[in-house]
Design a protein around this motif. Structure first.
Motif, PDB file in Angstrom:
ATOM      1  N   VAL A   1     -11.994 -25.228 -17.231  1.00  0.00           N
ATOM      2  CA  VAL A   1     -11.940 -26.440 -17.098  1.00  0.00           C
ATOM      3  C   VAL A   1     -10.381 -26.816 -15.792  1.00  0.00           C
ATOM      4  O   VAL A   1     -11.412 -27.085 -14.541  1.00  0.00           O
ATOM      5  CB  VAL A   1     -10.680 -27.642 -17.855  1.00  0.00           C
ATOM      6  N   LYS A   2      -9.817 -26.075 -15.848  1.00  0.00           N
ATOM      7  CA  LYS A   2      -8.675 -26.095 -14.536  1.00  0.00           C
ATOM      8  C   LYS A   2     -10.101 -25.514 -13.084  1.00  0.00           C
ATOM      9  O   LYS A   2      -9.097 -25.837 -12.204  1.00  0.00           O
ATOM     10  CB  LYS A   2      -7.553 -25.209 -14.315  1.00  0.00           C
TER      11      LYS A   2
ATOM     12  N   ALA B   1     -12.476 -27.717  -8.180  1.00  0.00           N
ATOM     13  CA  ALA B   1     -13.628 -28.474  -7.241  1.00  0.00           C
ATOM     14  C   ALA B   1     -13.753 -29.252  -7.655  1.00  0.00           C
ATOM     15  O   ALA B   1     -14.121 -29.704  -6.137  1.00  0.00           O
ATOM     16  CB  ALA B   1     -14.711 -26.705  -8.642  1.00  0.00           C
ATOM     17  N   VAL B   2     -13.238 -30.156  -8.204  1.00  0.00           N
ATOM     18  CA  VAL B   2     -14.487 -31.519  -7.638  1.00  0.00           C
ATOM     19  C   VAL B   2     -13.426 -32.140  -6.742  1.00  0.00           C
ATOM     20  O   VAL B   2     -13.903 -32.327  -6.121  1.00  0.00           O
ATOM     21  CB  VAL B   2     -13.549 -32.257  -9.216  1.00  0.00           C
ATOM     22  N   GLU B   3     -11.594 -31.906  -6.920  1.00  0.00           N
ATOM     23  CA  GLU B   3     -11.089 -31.959  -5.988  1.00  0.00           C
ATOM     24  C   GLU B   3     -11.425 -31.426  -4.114  1.00  0.00           C
ATOM     25  O   GLU B   3     -11.418 -32.267  -3.427  1.00  0.00           O
ATOM     26  CB  GLU B   3      -9.619 -31.552  -6.037  1.00  0.00           C
ATOM     27  N   GLN B   4     -11.651 -29.785  -4.020  1.00  0.00           N
ATOM     28  CA  GLN B   4     -11.688 -29.202  -3.035  1.00  0.00           C
ATOM     29  C   GLN B   4     -12.973 -29.551  -2.686  1.00  0.00           C
ATOM     30  O   GLN B   4     -13.240 -29.326  -0.986  1.00  0.00           O
ATOM     31  CB  GLN B   4     -11.913 -27.816  -2.977  1.00  0.00           C
TER      32      GLN B   4
ATOM     33  N   LEU C   1     -15.444 -25.955 -23.428  1.00  0.00           N
ATOM     34  CA  LEU C   1     -14.655 -25.167 -22.242  1.00  0.00           C
ATOM     35  C   LEU C   1     -13.521 -24.660 -22.459  1.00  0.00           C
ATOM     36  O   LEU C   1     -12.628 -25.628 -23.076  1.00  0.00           O
ATOM     37  CB  LEU C   1     -14.547 -26.605 -20.845  1.00  0.00           C
ATOM     38  N   PRO C   2     -13.520 -23.679 -22.302  1.00  0.00           N
ATOM     39  CA  PRO C   2     -11.939 -22.836 -21.918  1.00  0.00           C
ATOM     40  C   PRO C   2     -11.039 -23.221 -21.702  1.00  0.00           C
ATOM     41  O   PRO C   2     -11.669 -23.903 -20.167  1.00  0.00           O
ATOM     42  CB  PRO C   2     -11.764 -21.369 -22.047  1.00  0.00           C
ATOM     43  N   ASP C   3      -9.467 -23.810 -21.461  1.00  0.00           N
ATOM     44  CA  ASP C   3      -8.641 -24.462 -20.663  1.00  0.00           C
ATOM     45  C   ASP C   3      -8.789 -23.229 -19.233  1.00  0.00           C
ATOM     46  O   ASP C   3      -9.043 -24.181 -17.937  1.00  0.00           O
ATOM     47  CB  ASP C   3      -7.748 -24.101 -21.292  1.00  0.00           C
TER      48      ASP C   3
END
Length: 128
Positions: free
Chosen positions: A14-15, A20-23, A9-11
């Motif tokens: 990934v950000k 989204a994982v945190e949110q 995945l492009p950087d």
């Protein structure tokens, strides 16, 4: 059994995944990506009992001045399957086109062709 696959995945993506994982409270990147893939595959593969699909297209007419004309023209070329069509100008250079189509599996062809148009930012297809 669980298979492990590697995805590049492009950087910037990934950000976004990490945010989204945190949110949204996912345990890991893998959980978020699994959910996203399941949602995509279920949405693309399912048919409703009425055999209708809602197709939503987001476009950028600054990237391609004729994209909206091409979207509407493409959808109109499937007039036998077309139930309803709505086009709305959004803020800035963006537009949204919403179509309801019926018929057999022609929606797959419509979605594939829409995704290939220059200026189309995204296409979603949902059973209704």
């Amino acid at each position: 059994m669980v298979a492990v696959i590697s995805v590049s995945l492009p950087d910037d993506l990934v950000k976004k995944v990490d945010r989204a994982v945190e949110q949204y409270g996912y345990r890991s990147r893998s959980d978020l990506i699994k959910t996203a893939l399941q949602t995509f595959l279920e949405g693309e593969g399912n048919k409703s009992s009425g055999n209708y699909r809602l197709i939503v297209v987001l476009s950028d007419h600054k990237a391609s001045p004729y994209v909206d004309k091409n979207i509407v023209g493409l959808i109109h070329s499937y007039s036998e399957e077309l139930i309803a069509l709505y086009h709305q100008i959004l803020q800035g250079p963006y537009c949204i086109t919403i179509a309801v189509v019926g018929g057999k599996d022609d929606w797959r062809t419509i979605v594939r062709k829409l995704r290939s148009l220059n200026g189309v930012l995204g296409v979603q297809s949902l059973p209704i």
